[in-house]
Each structure stands twice: as C-alpha cells, then as structure tokens.
Design a protein around this motif. Structure first.
Motif, PDB file in Angstrom:
ATOM      1  N   CYS A  82       0.840  -1.203   0.000  1.00  0.00           N
ATOM      2  CA  CYS A  82       0.000   0.000   0.000  1.00  0.00           C
ATOM      3  C   CYS A  82       0.874   1.253   0.000  1.00  0.00           C
ATOM      4  N   ARG A  83       0.285   2.334  -0.432  1.00  0.00           N
ATOM      5  CA  ARG A  83       0.978   3.620  -0.344  1.00  0.00           C
ATOM      6  C   ARG A  83      -0.081   4.715  -0.163  1.00  0.00           C
ATOM      7  N   GLU A  84       0.127   5.550   0.833  1.00  0.00           N
ATOM      8  CA  GLU A  84      -0.793   6.658   1.071  1.00  0.00           C
ATOM      9  C   GLU A  84      -0.537   7.784   0.079  1.00  0.00           C
ATOM     10  N   ARG A 120      -2.194  12.033  -0.947  1.00  0.00           N
ATOM     11  CA  ARG A 120      -3.086  13.152  -0.620  1.00  0.00           C
ATOM     12  C   ARG A 120      -3.557  13.796  -1.897  1.00  0.00           C
ATOM     13  N   ARG A 138      -7.182  12.296   2.126  1.00  0.00           N
ATOM     14  CA  ARG A 138      -6.180  11.246   2.296  1.00  0.00           C
ATOM     15  C   ARG A 138      -6.719   9.945   1.726  1.00  0.00           C
ATOM     16  N   PHE A 143      -5.327   5.897  -0.205  1.00  0.00           N
ATOM     17  CA  PHE A 143      -4.225   4.943  -0.332  1.00  0.00           C
ATOM     18  C   PHE A 143      -4.445   4.061  -1.551  1.00  0.00           C
ATOM     19  N   ASN A 197      -9.098   7.105   2.497  1.00  0.00           N
ATOM     20  CA  ASN A 197      -8.710   6.557   3.803  1.00  0.00           C
ATOM     21  C   ASN A 197      -9.709   6.994   4.870  1.00  0.00           C
ATOM     22  N   PRO A 238      -9.720   7.253   9.875  1.00  0.00           N
ATOM     23  CA  PRO A 238      -8.673   6.677   9.031  1.00  0.00           C
ATOM     24  C   PRO A 238      -8.467   5.208   9.411  1.00  0.00           C
ATOM     25  N   ASN A 281      -5.679   3.247   9.019  1.00  0.00           N
ATOM     26  CA  ASN A 281      -4.344   2.754   9.401  1.00  0.00           C
ATOM     27  C   ASN A 281      -3.843   3.388  10.692  1.00  0.00           C
ATOM     28  N   ASP A 288       1.391   3.814   5.545  1.00  0.00           N
ATOM     29  CA  ASP A 288       1.338   2.807   4.482  1.00  0.00           C
ATOM     30  C   ASP A 288       0.986   1.409   4.983  1.00  0.00           C
ATOM     31  N   PHE A 348      -2.011  -0.879   5.762  1.00  0.00           N
ATOM     32  CA  PHE A 348      -3.458  -1.034   5.624  1.00  0.00           C
ATOM     33  C   PHE A 348      -3.886  -2.487   5.531  1.00  0.00           C
TER      34      PHE A 348
END
Ligand code: FES
Length: 128
Positions: free
Chosen positions: A21-23, A25, A34, A36, A50, A58, A60, A64, A66
């Motif tokens: 995963c990668r967050e 914005r 936000r 991901f 998110n 959120p 997480n 990153d 999740f």
C-alpha cells in the motif's frame, strides 16, 4: 515511462513493494483528502479514500500499513473491520456489507495515476 502531462500521480508501482500500500493526498490546503493505493493478490491496483465505512476514521495506525498480516485484506485498525482489496467491500466487522469509497485510478507504465476524468480538487472537495 514518465506520467502523461497534466496527470496526477498517486505513487509508483514500486512504492507498493514494501507494504502493498501507499498513502497519498489529493487537494490543497490544510485538510487534503487522504487516500491509499493497494495492490491486490491478483496484481490489480486499486485506490480508496482513507476513511472507514464504519465511523469514518482513518483505517491505518502507521504509514502505508493497511493490510492484514497475510496481505489478503484491508484492515481498519480501529474496530478491525476487513475489506476486500479488489472491491473495498467490508466482509467482516461492524460495517459488513458497506464499502470504502473508491478513487478511480489508471496505471501507466510504472506509475499509478488518478483517472483522467477526475479533477483532484473537485474529488477531494466531495470528502471535505
Ligand atoms: S472505524 Fe473502522 S471498524 Fe470502526
């Protein structure tokens, strides 16, 4: 391959290698949206806001992070709801049957981009 001109890049595919995963914005200002990106077990790449389908927190607890330990489900760490990475649908927990809000994406070369027909500012404003 570099992103197409004007495309909004969310992450690179290799950014998903460590945690799956990668967050990211979207939008400007102090309260951007936000989201991901997640790579599903079948290799498909998906993205979600998110914000849990249960109480909108959120999902997480760490950057990153999740996924469940086996990497097969998205986990909300607040009350442990689990969601399918491919669909965002909750299959276990207090919001069973509800879904995460999908962020439309496309993959171009090694880049994950916001879908062409999505304006990042307008999309972010929907969730402000
Ligand atoms: S806020 Fe995510 S399970 Fe409750």
């Amino acid at each position: 391959m570099s992103p197409a001109e004007g495309a909004h890049q969310l992450c690179a595919l290799q950014d998903l290698d460590a945690t799956g995963c990668r967050e990211f914005r979207l939008g400007r200002g102090e309260w951007p949206l936000r989201g991901f990106v997640v790579r599903a077990a079948d290799g498909g790449v998906h993205a979600y806001v998110n914000r849990c389908a249960h109480l909108r927190y959120p999902l997480n607890y760490d950057a990153d992070r999740f996924l469940t330990q086996d990497g097969k489900a998205i986990l909300c760490y607040v009350h442990l709801a689990m969601f399918e990475p491919e669909t965002g649908r909750c299959f276990s927990g207090p919001c069973s049957g509800l879904s995460l809000a999908r962020v439309p994406v496309r993959v171009l070369g090694e880049q994950v981009l916001l879908a062409d027909d999505i304006d990042p500012e307008e999309f972010a404003a929907r969730y402000a």
